[in-house]
Design an enzyme around this catalytic site. Sequence first.
Site, PDB file in Angstrom:
ATOM      1  N   LYS A  76      29.617  10.078  50.815  1.00  0.00           N
ATOM      2  CA  LYS A  76      30.146  11.411  51.099  1.00  0.00           C
ATOM      3  C   LYS A  76      31.409  11.603  50.261  1.00  0.00           C
ATOM      4  O   LYS A  76      32.218  10.677  50.130  1.00  0.00           O
ATOM      5  CB  LYS A  76      30.452  11.510  52.596  1.00  0.00           C
ATOM      6  CG  LYS A  76      30.916  12.882  53.059  1.00  0.00           C
ATOM      7  CD  LYS A  76      31.066  12.906  54.577  1.00  0.00           C
ATOM      8  CE  LYS A  76      31.559  14.245  55.089  1.00  0.00           C
ATOM      9  NZ  LYS A  76      31.662  14.276  56.559  1.00  0.00           N
ATOM     10  N   SER A 151      29.436  17.960  58.924  1.00  0.00           N
ATOM     11  CA  SER A 151      29.847  18.207  57.551  1.00  0.00           C
ATOM     12  C   SER A 151      29.184  17.283  56.536  1.00  0.00           C
ATOM     13  O   SER A 151      29.271  17.505  55.342  1.00  0.00           O
ATOM     14  CB  SER A 151      31.365  18.068  57.449  1.00  0.00           C
ATOM     15  OG  SER A 151      31.762  16.746  57.789  1.00  0.00           O
ATOM     16  N   SER A 175      29.748  15.046  62.762  1.00  0.00           N
ATOM     17  CA  SER A 175      29.372  15.282  61.362  1.00  0.00           C
ATOM     18  C   SER A 175      28.417  14.263  60.759  1.00  0.00           C
ATOM     19  O   SER A 175      27.968  14.438  59.635  1.00  0.00           O
ATOM     20  CB  SER A 175      30.628  15.375  60.486  1.00  0.00           C
ATOM     21  OG  SER A 175      31.327  16.554  60.773  1.00  0.00           O
TER      22      SER A 175
END
EC number: 6.3.5.7
Length: 483
Positions: A76, A151, A175
């Site tokens: 990420k 996210s 997330s």
Amino acid sequence: MHQMTLAEIARGLAEKKFSSEELTRVLLSRIATLDPQLNSFISLTEDLAITQAQAADARRAAGENGPLLGAPLAHKDLFCTQGIRTSCGSRMLDNFKAPYDATVVSKLASAGTVTLGKTNMDEFAMGSANESSHYGAVKNPWNLQCVPGGSSGGSAAAVAARLLPAATGTDTGGSIRQPAALTNLTGLKPTYGRVSRWGMIAYASSLDQAGPMARTAEDCALLLQGMAGFDPQDSTSIDEPVPDYSASLNTSLKGLRIGVPKEYFSAGLDPRIAQLVHESVKELEKLGAVVKEVSLPNLQHAIPAYYVIAPAEASSNLSRFDGVRFGYRCEDPKDLTDLYKRSRAEGFGPEVQRRIMVGAYALSAGYYDAYYLQAQKIRRLIKNDFMSAFAEVDVILGPTTPNPAWKIGAKTNDPIAEYLEDFYTITANLAGLPGLSMPAGFVDGLPVGVQLLAPYFQEGRLLNVAHQYQQVTDWHTRAPEGF
């Protein structure tokens, strides 16, 4: 080759059926072909990936062996990666190349993993849809008109589309678990302090935790093994021995006590998801688990408490992005104040600005006691509710999300509707507990996840329950059409 799980890749590499370099080249070409439809990557690191794959093959040829040696994954884009852009999905850090590797990145690199790139995400991890990224929305491979969740939506979409077997994510209010649920993955948020936050760009420091995203619980166990452990550079890291997560996957569920909170089945839950939750409970009962109702009386206060605490911490954390030392700087500022104001106004997107304003308000003189302090008291009550429940049960089970994935843009003008999608996930962050989402079926062709929560440091228990469930169901094996 791209259909293989992390565990299958580990076995294939160990048996010399293929090399890490061959696998890496196959996946890089898949990403080049398919990712334009998904927008799941912000940066691709082809040269680094080939170099790391060749190094892993050399280590294996020299007699080294490890479950992650030569395994391809992506990070990420809020984990610092030395010399590689770390943007946090924001214009503010569009040109930022980290001078060091995050602990998670360096630990996985030393285990021999191959980094294919950095995945797209909601700006500064603020969002549940992956629509707030400066680099554009990520599409859900199960329906390209829908969001993948957020996210960590880029990591979720890439793994779900078989662009790679696993990826790292972070979870501040769901997330990892929420996008895992919306894309048919297994995602684990570890206990707060289990995985180092050093080098992870902060959203809300008391809630953030890094974890694995993969297709199976077995794969999550392998990846968590490489991520977990004490780090003296992170003051919130906990010096607790890391068990062998893979070794605990085959424990019988006979007599395991599963609690189902009655508050979970409220008006906001899609009845079709409620039905799938009940079906997953029945499967676990067949495996020998005992199910009982429990209560989490302060659940309805979780969203307001979270949306005071998280923005408050974010407003403090994001004050470091001021246009002076690193990140975006506005053109021709009149003076220092103008530099601060315009750099932040131009560098941050609307959702980040909204949360900074809410957070700064909650911390301001005269409102601190009314909002922030109250929210922290509610947080303690929520933790106490869990402690009471875990005195009676071993695992808590419920939906991961109230709804399946929604259409891109459907909630853009109604942030509260998007915030409510975190209803089931945020309590684990407020209490610091480990949580896992696993695939549990489909609604209108879109995946649905079931969430498991356990006491502190019982990630192995969560992984075992999910693994046993995945031995008797095939939801996790289903792939989106066209990928």
